[in-house]
Structures are given as structure tokens and as C-alpha cells.
Design an enzyme around this catalytic site. Structure first.
Site, PDB file in Angstrom:
ATOM      1  N   ASP A 295       0.885  -1.346  -0.080  1.00 13.80           N
ATOM      2  CA  ASP A 295       0.211  -0.012  -0.159  1.00 13.80           C
ATOM      3  C   ASP A 295       0.745   1.095  -0.147  1.00 13.80           C
ATOM      4  O   ASP A 295       1.978   1.259   0.454  1.00 13.80           O
ATOM      5  CB  ASP A 295      -0.783   0.074   1.211  1.00 13.80           C
ATOM      6  CG  ASP A 295      -2.051   0.973   1.014  1.00 13.80           C
ATOM      7  OD1 ASP A 295      -2.379   1.529   0.145  1.00 13.80           O
ATOM      8  OD2 ASP A 295      -2.535   1.465   2.243  1.00 13.80           O
ATOM      9  N   PHE A 470      -5.061   4.357   0.475  1.00 13.60           N
ATOM     10  CA  PHE A 470      -6.333   3.557  -0.020  1.00 13.60           C
ATOM     11  C   PHE A 470      -5.927   2.834  -1.074  1.00 13.60           C
ATOM     12  O   PHE A 470      -6.732   2.643  -2.098  1.00 13.60           O
ATOM     13  CB  PHE A 470      -7.515   4.029   0.089  1.00 13.60           C
ATOM     14  CG  PHE A 470      -7.784   5.446   1.104  1.00 13.60           C
ATOM     15  CD1 PHE A 470      -7.582   4.959   2.467  1.00 13.60           C
ATOM     16  CD2 PHE A 470      -8.146   6.223   0.871  1.00 13.60           C
ATOM     17  CE1 PHE A 470      -7.996   5.712   3.602  1.00 13.60           C
ATOM     18  CE2 PHE A 470      -8.422   7.363   1.683  1.00 13.60           C
ATOM     19  CZ  PHE A 470      -8.127   6.895   3.041  1.00 13.60           C
ATOM     20  N   HIS A 471      -4.663   2.393  -1.400  1.00 13.76           N
ATOM     21  CA  HIS A 471      -4.277   1.668  -2.641  1.00 13.76           C
ATOM     22  C   HIS A 471      -3.534   0.301  -2.300  1.00 13.76           C
ATOM     23  O   HIS A 471      -2.516   0.025  -2.461  1.00 13.76           O
ATOM     24  CB  HIS A 471      -3.024   2.425  -3.224  1.00 13.76           C
ATOM     25  CG  HIS A 471      -3.233   3.889  -3.845  1.00 13.76           C
ATOM     26  ND1 HIS A 471      -2.340   4.695  -4.049  1.00 13.76           N
ATOM     27  CD2 HIS A 471      -4.409   4.439  -3.872  1.00 13.76           C
ATOM     28  CE1 HIS A 471      -3.001   5.681  -4.380  1.00 13.76           C
ATOM     29  NE2 HIS A 471      -4.435   5.586  -4.308  1.00 13.76           N
ATOM     30  N   PRO A 472      -4.350  -0.681  -1.689  1.00 15.18           N
ATOM     31  CA  PRO A 472      -3.720  -1.906  -1.175  1.00 15.18           C
ATOM     32  C   PRO A 472      -3.855  -2.668  -2.500  1.00 15.18           C
ATOM     33  O   PRO A 472      -4.771  -2.798  -3.675  1.00 15.18           O
ATOM     34  CB  PRO A 472      -4.995  -2.487  -0.494  1.00 15.18           C
ATOM     35  CG  PRO A 472      -6.394  -1.630  -0.660  1.00 15.18           C
ATOM     36  CD  PRO A 472      -5.695  -0.182  -0.926  1.00 15.18           C
TER      37      PRO A 472
END
Length: 533
Positions: A295, A470-472
Site C-alpha cells: 500500500d 487506500f491503494h492496497p
């Protein structure tokens, strides 16, 4: 259990990827497609209005309200971890920034053995669905479903930041999406006339008139049904009633980097010992499921300013908010049309880096935390994130109960390299704010605070103020090594008739925002599926 019949393709997840797949796979009227979404409709005014992300994140109507486990690298803090709970998924609540990443990201995937995933391979799939404001050329598409527009407002202070960055060698860039995003510029966004453009609007809604596409919402998938190692159908709950359907061709898992590995585990696909401990019968022992979680961690530096308007000034009282709302109602522009970040910088933490490894999101506002009240003073936020972190986490089911969120552990700042880059990025943000172009605005550091100067103090403070953007990705990674979950055609290793199509398949995180790369992945996957590869 109510039997809902047979379909050619069953897509689990009506999010960013699922809406694209539903459109493409149902284009042939002879192909029967079922799309199952656990959330509800995206017809909600705060989804439509760009600034509505503030009211969608942390809202149980639109957000699954997940939380991470306490993170040692964040000094014991647990972060809220928003995931879209409506059709369109995270494209319905995200920051709307249109970003592909760097050519080197995809060439790196190909060098890992993922044939067909280099920059030259994936660029046509970015172009296929793009509808770019500037028309078609060799780097952009026109007339597609995925709208890309310029933002509809300007801020003098952000133009000054751009001029200040240029003093330190970071030059303006006309296009962040041509494969080399080094430089500074104003983000392009997925909007249409000041309205959020999610994958529901772009892809799903136009396909709903097709009689061969069925969409079921508020349906919680409990497991993928398998016969041996072949996926043959899906089971879900609608209310308390169990339902099932059969897939004649494939089951396609598009539930995202958090829920896709969880659903595999609930279906008996994952680390055998872990599944046995949960009392889940093992269908296929696949050790990489849920591992390799990556992330982007964002460090939010804040500077007080004077002599320029920021959103803190404009929306600091009811009268100001009313003026903003009226302006948006009349023009579909102004602060209510804002993406969370308007201006970006891509640069290097060290000159020895081959490509930029830092991304700045610069915002004409400040707050203690997303969704909290704005500060009662003029300020800007200069957020910076390490684009290619070396800290890896994992996500795993903790119970066979499908309604329980999985255990999410990012292990942020767990490597020496990530801690070093965190310190370097804070120092770099401070340096940019000393630029002559910014002197008229008298910037004064508020966060982390001028009292923190040593490497140790800044590393500690980074753990206090950093948060996710919020970039998993990566939890069902593509590849051929023992921890890979899918092959380059996105078929699950060791299984038949089962593919994964979402951010979880990324072997390494891209150097930028992740929504549009997921649209590309879904476009490419649809092409492979329809080509029977």
C-alpha cells in the site's frame, strides 16, 4: 438453498473491475453473465458530487468501515481502511485521480516472467476505454467509457507551489500518463462536467439494458463452490436466505485486494494449515493467498500560510459553505467539484533512482484527519508517499463467517529503507516550502513541526502522522514463483475455471494511484477471457 440457475460467467464483486467485466463479457447477447455485489446501489448524491468522498468514507452506507490491525511502524495506531460498499466499489468513493503509473512498473512485471504485461502490452488497454478531454493521440483514447477531464477550479497557492518546486529542479509536466510521470502538474480526474465518473456510470449502467446481464446487490458471497479443483459456482446470502448459481465457463473473483483473498480462504483455497485451524476444508493448498500486501503510506506535512485563500478560509463557517454549495449548483465547479488532491509532484528521494519514487498530493486545505473539521487558519497540506515501499503485509480470514472483516496487517515502515525514505520525504517537503516563489505566503510548518529535526525524531513523527491513501494491492499476485496465486492469464494456479481480476493480482504496486490500472487489468482480462486464453 435457492438455485438461481446457470450462467456462463459469474463475477464476484461489482466494484472498479467488476463493472468493466460485466460490460465486456455481456457484449455478446448469447453470453449469460451474473454480477454479484455485496454492497448496494451507487445512486446516492454524495457519490455523485466529487467532494462527497468526505461523506462516503466512514459512512456505513458506502464504506465497509474496515480497520487495520495496530501497526508498530505507526507507533501502535490502527488506521481506518475505506473500501467501497456500493456498485462501482472504490471508484465510487475514491479521489478520482486518473493515473496509470510508470512504464517501468509494467516492464518490471514482465521482467518477473509475466508475459504480456509490459508497458507496450498494457497501453492499448488503457486507451481502449479512455475518453480523454484532449482527444485521441498515441498516448490517449477518445470515445471510451472511462471519462478523463481537467479539474474545474484553480488555486493561486498551488501554482506557487509548482513554481517553488521548479526552483529545486522539479519541472512542470504536461502529462503524468505517458509512461514517465516525473515533474509537477495538476491532476486529471475521472469526472464529467463536475460529476464523479465511476465505473458504474461508465461501464455498468450502459450494459444494464442487456437481457443477458443480471446484477444482484446486497448479496454476501459465502464461498466459491468447487468440484475437486474446478470452480463450478457461487453461493451467497441475500438477507438470511442462501442462494446459489452455477458457472458454465468461469467464476471470476473481482472483490478487491482485501476481500478476494478472504473469499478464496472461505472457499478452501489458501494456506492449508491456516484453513485447517479455521475449520475450513482444504480444496487447494496455495501458500501465497493473502500475502504480499502492499500500500502507499502518505505522510501529511501541513504548512500555515497567509495572503492566499484556502478551503479552510472558504468553508470555515455556514455562510461560506452555503456560497460554495450555490456556486456548485449553478456551475458544477468550485470546491464541491474538488478531488481530494488537485496538484501533484513526482520526484526522486535520491538522484540515483532510475524513476521517481515519491508522489506528492498537495491540497489547499488542512485538517487533523480526513473527515474532521478544517483547521481554523489558512494552510495547505503537502502530503508525500513512497511509491515503491519494501514493507509487505498480509490479509487473512480469521473465521469462516463471511460477514467478519479479515485481519489486515500492512507492516508499514517495517523496513529500514522505508523509514529512511520517510525521513527524506519530510525533509524534501520542507525544502520545497522554502522556495522564493512561496516567500510571499510566509509558510510556517505546522506538521510534523519545526522542533523535529533529527532522523530519529522524524522517523518517529512519521509514524504519528502518516496514513494510507487506500491503494492496497498484491494479495493474489501474478507470477510463477511459489507465492504466486495467478498466472499471467489471471487463472488461479492449480485451479480450473477460476480467475482473479482486481488490484490483488499486481505483483508490485504501481508508481501512482491504482483505480485506472485496475480498469486496465479488467479490460485486458476481458480480452483474454473472450479469446479463451
Amino acid at each position: 438453498m435457492k438455485n438461481e440457475g446457470q450462467y456462463d460467467y459469474i463475477i464476484i464483486g461489482g466494484g472498479t473491475a467488476g463493472c468493466v467485466l460485466a460490460n465486456r463479457l455481456s457484449a455478446n447477447p448469447k453470453t449469460r453473465v451474473l454480477l454479484i455485489e455485496a454492497g448496494g446501489s451507487d445512486r446516492y448524491h454524495w457519490v455523485k458530487i466529487p467532494v462527497g468522498y468526505l461523506y462516503c468514507i466512514g459512512n456505513p452506507r458506502t464504506d465497509w468501515m474496515m480497520k487495520t490491525a495496530p501497526e508498530a511502524g505507526l507507533n501502535g495506531r490502527s488506521l481506518t481502511y475505506p473500501r467501497g460498499k456500493v456498485l462501482g466499489g472504490c471508484s465510487s468513493i475514491n479521489g478520482m485521480i486518473y493515473m496509470r503509473g510508470q512504464a517501468a512498473d509494467y516492464d518490471g512485471w514482465r521482467q518477473l516472467g509475466n508475459v504480456g504485461w509490459g508497458w507496450d502490452d498494457v497501453l492499448p488497454y488503457f486507451l481502449r476505454s479512455e475518453d480523454h478531454w484532449n482527444g485521441a493521440n498515441e498516448m490517449h483514447g477518445s470515445g471510451g467509457e472511462w471519462r478523463v477531464q481537467r479539474q474545474r477550479l484553480q488555486w493561486d497557492i498551488l501554482k506557487a507551489v509548482q513554481a517553488g518546486a521548479a526552483e529545486f529542479g522539479i519541472q512542470p509536466r504536461a502529462d503524468f500518463n505517458d509512461g514517465d510521470n516525473e515533474g509537477s502538474g495538476f491532476f486529471e480526474v475521472n469526472q464529467s462536467g463536475g460529476i464523479r465518473w465511476n465505473t458504474t456510470r461508465g461501464f455498468l449502467r450502459p450494459a444494464l439494458r442487456r437481457g443477458n446481464l443480471r446484477v444482484v446487490t446486497k448479496a454476501l458471497v459465502t464461498r466459491i463452490r468447487c468440484e475437486g479443483r474446478r470452480a463450478v459456482g457461487v453461493e451467497w446470502l441475500f438477507g438470511n436466505q442462501p442462494h446459489s448459481a452455477t458457472a458454465g465457463a468461469e467464476v471470476i473473483l473481482a472483490a478487491g485486494a482485501i476481500n478476494s483473498p478472504k473469499l478464496l480462504e472461505l472457499s478452501g483455497i489458501g494456506q492449508g494449515a491456516r484453513l485447517a485451524d479455521l475449520g475450513i476444508p482444504v480444496v487447494h493448498d496455495l501458500p501465497g493467498v493473502g500475502e504480499n500486501l502492499q500500500d502507499h503510506l502518505q505522510i501529511r506535512t501541513v504548512f500555515k500560510i497567509s495572503g492566499a485563500k484556502t478551503l479552510n478560509d472558504m468553508a470555515g463557517n455556514l455562510m461560506g459553505k452555503a456560497r460554495i454549495a450555490l456556486h456548485y449548483g449553478l456551475t458544477r465547479s468550485g470546491p464541491m467539484s474538488m478531488a481530494p488532491s488537485q496538484f501533484g509532484i513526482f520526484t526522486k528521494s535520491d538522484p540515483s533512482k532510475a524513476t521517481p519514487d515519491l508522489e506528492y498530493h498537495v491540497q489547499p486545505l488542512s485538517t487533523d484527519r480526513l473527515g474532521d473539521p478544517l483547521h481554523p487558519f489558512s494552510a495547505i497540506t503537502v502530503s508525500v508517499c513512497n511509491l515503491r515501499p519494501t514493507s509487505l503485509g498480509h490479509v487473512h480470514a480469521t473465521t469462516p463467517r463471511p460477514e467478519v472483516q479479515p485481519d489486515i496487517r500492512l507492516n508499514y515502515l517495517s523496513t529500514e529503507e522505508d523509514r529512511r525514505i520517510a525521513v527524506t520525504s519530510i525533509r524534501q517537503a520542507r525544502q520545497i516550502m522554502t522556495a522564493k516563489a512561496l516567500a510571499p505566503y510566509q509558510p510556517q510548518e505546522f506538521l510534523p513541526g519545526p522542533g523535529f529535526q533529527t532522523d530519529a525524531a522524524l522517523a518517529q513523527k512519521a509514524g504519528d502522522i502518516a496514513t494510507t491513501i487506500f491503494h492496497p494491492v498484491g494479495t493474489c499476485k501474478m507470477g510463477h514463483d511459489p507465492m504466486a496465486v495467478v498466472d499471467p492469464t489471471l487463472k488461479v494456479h492449480g485451479m480450473q475455471s477460476l480467475r482473479i481480476v482486481d488490484a490483488s493480482i499486481m505483483p508490485r504496486i504501481v508508481s501512482g494511484n491504482t483505480a485506472s490500472p485496475v480498469v486496465m487489468i479488467a479490460e485486458k482480462a476481458a480480452g483474454m477471457i473472450l479469446g479463451s486464453t
